[in-house]
Design a protein around this motif. Sequence first.
Motif, PDB file in Angstrom:
ATOM      1  N   LEU A 140       0.810  -1.215   0.000  1.00  0.00           N
ATOM      2  CA  LEU A 140       0.000   0.000   0.000  1.00  0.00           C
ATOM      3  C   LEU A 140       0.844   1.265   0.000  1.00  0.00           C
ATOM      4  CD1 LEU A 140      -2.593  -1.079   2.717  1.00  0.00           C
ATOM      5  CD2 LEU A 140      -2.885  -1.167   0.243  1.00  0.00           C
ATOM      6  N   ALA A 141       0.328   2.265  -0.698  1.00  0.00           N
ATOM      7  CA  ALA A 141       0.924   3.599  -0.724  1.00  0.00           C
ATOM      8  C   ALA A 141      -0.220   4.598  -0.878  1.00  0.00           C
ATOM      9  CB  ALA A 141       1.905   3.736  -1.886  1.00  0.00           C
ATOM     10  N   PRO A 142       0.013   5.874  -0.580  1.00  0.00           N
ATOM     11  CA  PRO A 142      -1.066   6.862  -0.729  1.00  0.00           C
ATOM     12  C   PRO A 142      -1.371   7.150  -2.197  1.00  0.00           C
ATOM     13  CG  PRO A 142       0.957   7.930  -0.018  1.00  0.00           C
ATOM     14  CD  PRO A 142       1.215   6.469   0.041  1.00  0.00           C
ATOM     15  N   TYR A 143      -2.626   7.407  -2.468  1.00  0.00           N
ATOM     16  CA  TYR A 143      -3.115   7.731  -3.815  1.00  0.00           C
ATOM     17  C   TYR A 143      -2.381   8.942  -4.377  1.00  0.00           C
ATOM     18  CZ  TYR A 143      -6.742   9.088  -7.271  1.00  0.00           C
ATOM     19  OH  TYR A 143      -7.445   9.433  -8.393  1.00  0.00           O
ATOM     20  N   ASN A 144      -1.950   8.876  -5.631  1.00  0.00           N
ATOM     21  CA  ASN A 144      -1.185   9.988  -6.182  1.00  0.00           C
ATOM     22  C   ASN A 144      -1.433  10.216  -7.674  1.00  0.00           C
ATOM     23  OD1 ASN A 144       0.116   7.759  -7.216  1.00  0.00           O
ATOM     24  ND2 ASN A 144       2.176   8.372  -6.588  1.00  0.00           N
ATOM     25  N   TRP A 145      -2.629   9.800  -8.158  1.00  0.00           N
ATOM     26  CA  TRP A 145      -2.952  10.085  -9.563  1.00  0.00           C
ATOM     27  C   TRP A 145      -3.542  11.481  -9.668  1.00  0.00           C
ATOM     28  CZ3 TRP A 145      -7.582   8.465 -12.978  1.00  0.00           C
ATOM     29  CH2 TRP A 145      -7.237   8.564 -14.341  1.00  0.00           C
ATOM     30  N   ASN A 146      -3.254  12.158 -10.748  1.00  0.00           N
ATOM     31  CA  ASN A 146      -3.784  13.503 -10.946  1.00  0.00           C
ATOM     32  C   ASN A 146      -4.230  13.668 -12.398  1.00  0.00           C
ATOM     33  OD1 ASN A 146      -4.541  16.046 -10.194  1.00  0.00           O
ATOM     34  ND2 ASN A 146      -2.511  16.942 -10.345  1.00  0.00           N
ATOM     35  N   TYR A 147      -5.301  14.400 -12.591  1.00  0.00           N
ATOM     36  CA  TYR A 147      -5.801  14.668 -13.941  1.00  0.00           C
ATOM     37  C   TYR A 147      -6.662  15.929 -13.882  1.00  0.00           C
ATOM     38  CZ  TYR A 147     -10.030  12.408 -12.101  1.00  0.00           C
ATOM     39  OH  TYR A 147     -11.118  12.073 -11.332  1.00  0.00           O
ATOM     40  N   ASP A 148      -7.013  16.474 -15.026  1.00  0.00           N
ATOM     41  CA  ASP A 148      -7.834  17.680 -15.078  1.00  0.00           C
ATOM     42  C   ASP A 148      -9.190  17.426 -14.414  1.00  0.00           C
ATOM     43  OD1 ASP A 148      -5.833  18.958 -16.426  1.00  0.00           O
ATOM     44  OD2 ASP A 148      -6.701  18.621 -18.418  1.00  0.00           O
ATOM     45  N   ASN A 149      -9.648  18.385 -13.615  1.00  0.00           N
ATOM     46  CA  ASN A 149     -10.965  18.335 -12.955  1.00  0.00           C
ATOM     47  C   ASN A 149     -11.061  17.317 -11.824  1.00  0.00           C
ATOM     48  OD1 ASN A 149     -12.038  20.298 -14.775  1.00  0.00           O
ATOM     49  ND2 ASN A 149     -12.386  18.676 -16.286  1.00  0.00           N
ATOM     50  N   ILE A 150      -9.936  16.810 -11.334  1.00  0.00           N
ATOM     51  CA  ILE A 150     -10.019  15.841 -10.241  1.00  0.00           C
ATOM     52  C   ILE A 150     -10.615  16.460  -8.978  1.00  0.00           C
ATOM     53  CG2 ILE A 150      -7.653  16.256  -9.404  1.00  0.00           C
ATOM     54  CD1 ILE A 150      -7.529  13.246  -8.744  1.00  0.00           C
ATOM     55  N   GLU A 151     -10.349  17.748  -8.750  1.00  0.00           N
ATOM     56  CA  GLU A 151     -10.889  18.401  -7.557  1.00  0.00           C
ATOM     57  C   GLU A 151     -12.414  18.432  -7.600  1.00  0.00           C
ATOM     58  OE1 GLU A 151      -9.211  19.185  -4.972  1.00  0.00           O
ATOM     59  OE2 GLU A 151      -7.233  18.811  -5.830  1.00  0.00           O
ATOM     60  N   SER A 152     -12.976  18.767  -8.758  1.00  0.00           N
ATOM     61  CA  SER A 152     -14.440  18.808  -8.862  1.00  0.00           C
ATOM     62  C   SER A 152     -15.030  17.408  -8.770  1.00  0.00           C
ATOM     63  CB  SER A 152     -14.864  19.475 -10.171  1.00  0.00           C
ATOM     64  OG  SER A 152     -14.374  18.761 -11.290  1.00  0.00           O
ATOM     65  N   ASP A 153     -14.297  16.384  -9.247  1.00  0.00           N
ATOM     66  CA  ASP A 153     -14.770  15.006  -9.115  1.00  0.00           C
ATOM     67  C   ASP A 153     -14.814  14.575  -7.657  1.00  0.00           C
ATOM     68  OD1 ASP A 153     -15.182  14.623 -11.803  1.00  0.00           O
ATOM     69  OD2 ASP A 153     -13.202  13.765 -12.181  1.00  0.00           O
ATOM     70  N   PHE A 154     -13.810  14.975  -6.877  1.00  0.00           N
ATOM     71  CA  PHE A 154     -13.846  14.666  -5.445  1.00  0.00           C
ATOM     72  C   PHE A 154     -15.051  15.337  -4.785  1.00  0.00           C
ATOM     73  CE2 PHE A 154      -9.582  12.834  -5.463  1.00  0.00           C
ATOM     74  CZ  PHE A 154      -9.655  11.945  -4.414  1.00  0.00           C
ATOM     75  N   LYS A 155     -15.330  16.549  -5.200  1.00  0.00           N
ATOM     76  CA  LYS A 155     -16.474  17.267  -4.640  1.00  0.00           C
ATOM     77  C   LYS A 155     -17.783  16.579  -5.020  1.00  0.00           C
ATOM     78  CE  LYS A 155     -18.492  21.896  -4.302  1.00  0.00           C
ATOM     79  NZ  LYS A 155     -18.377  23.312  -4.747  1.00  0.00           N
ATOM     80  N   GLU A 156     -17.897  16.162  -6.282  1.00  0.00           N
ATOM     81  CA  GLU A 156     -19.098  15.479  -6.751  1.00  0.00           C
ATOM     82  C   GLU A 156     -19.300  14.134  -6.058  1.00  0.00           C
ATOM     83  OE1 GLU A 156     -21.477  16.293  -8.703  1.00  0.00           O
ATOM     84  OE2 GLU A 156     -20.779  18.084  -9.763  1.00  0.00           O
ATOM     85  N   SER A 157     -18.192  13.459  -5.750  1.00  0.00           N
ATOM     86  CA  SER A 157     -18.287  12.130  -5.151  1.00  0.00           C
ATOM     87  C   SER A 157     -18.766  12.165  -3.710  1.00  0.00           C
ATOM     88  CB  SER A 157     -16.932  11.425  -5.216  1.00  0.00           C
ATOM     89  OG  SER A 157     -15.990  12.083  -4.387  1.00  0.00           O
ATOM     90  N   GLY A 158     -18.642  13.327  -3.051  1.00  0.00           N
ATOM     91  CA  GLY A 158     -19.218  13.486  -1.715  1.00  0.00           C
ATOM     92  C   GLY A 158     -18.340  13.064  -0.566  1.00  0.00           C
ATOM     93  N   PHE A 159     -17.030  12.906  -0.789  1.00  0.00           N
ATOM     94  CA  PHE A 159     -16.197  12.627   0.390  1.00  0.00           C
ATOM     95  C   PHE A 159     -14.964  13.516   0.416  1.00  0.00           C
ATOM     96  CE2 PHE A 159     -14.847   9.401  -2.692  1.00  0.00           C
ATOM     97  CZ  PHE A 159     -13.470   9.365  -2.580  1.00  0.00           C
TER      98      PHE A 159
END
Length: 323
Positions: free
Chosen positions: A265-284
């Motif tokens: 295991l390691a911490p999540y580290n993928w990045n792409y355009d609009n990832i911040e808004s996707d996190f917001k949409e996902s609700g956590f």
Amino acid sequence: MQVMEGSIDKISLIAQRDYERKLGLQKQKETKDSLSAGNEKLAFFNETFTNKRQHIENSLTQSSNLDKTALPQHFDTISKEILLLQKYVANSNIFLRSYDIKKCHESLQELTNKLKELEDTLLPKKKFGFKNKPNPKPPQQKPEKDEVDFQTKTITKELCGFFNKTGETLIMKGDEIFKKDVTVEKLENCVVKFPGSPSTLHLNQMKNCHVFTGPVSTSIFAENCTNCTLVIACQQLRLHASCNVNIYLHVTSRAIMEDCHDIFLAPYNWNYDNIESDFKESGFDKNTNNWKCVDDFNWLYVERQSPNWSLMNEEKRVKNWNL
């Protein structure tokens, strides 16, 4: 003078013995109070655990009476309740006995198994392929290849995902996966990317694959994964029957694994355009990541680390993904 010194020594000895007696009584009282508090905590835990488990069992029993359209949300709620109960057990480990912990894990496993059985029975996955069934009627003309390909593509489209692929780079994003149940099955030597926010993700029979996801709003269920790398974000991760898997993880609850080994295991580290808004949409919350917290149902010794998983050495972690 000698008599007086003897008397003083005797008085001192009596005082010392009285002090030791009182000290012993105080320690006995503290021990009794401590045991009493511990028993009260254990009694409260047992009552709470039993009530929560009974509530989940009642919900499972009601499943067969619900409309099929209500079942996905119903099962998702039950899954979250099982996770909360699991977290309650983990937080109570400090005063639970090894026997109590083992019994709780067995109960949690029974609930998880029953939930999976009901999901498989009441919400069976659509099957692929075309089986030859006995037909008393005269054999009909075999469909043309183009027609079979069209039917296969239609089924695949309905299920949303990728199936039976080898050596390909596969991408679904945005509205293609938003709030949808996504399935990836029977892939080998593939790179799969889901920049977006699906509702759930099912991974099965994956070999030598890389899988990247944006924030999955509920659960990721992964099984039969071998020699894979998963860069995933979700509310809940359930990993089953997998080995030699590197997981770069963002998870808001405790991950669950069973019948797995060589998981790193390691911490999540993928990045792409609009990832911040996707996190917001996902609700956590992106700031809440329990990537180090794993409950291994094949390892019940809380005081010792499971040999089936470990944290990935920092020097071995991939920093930039250019796949």
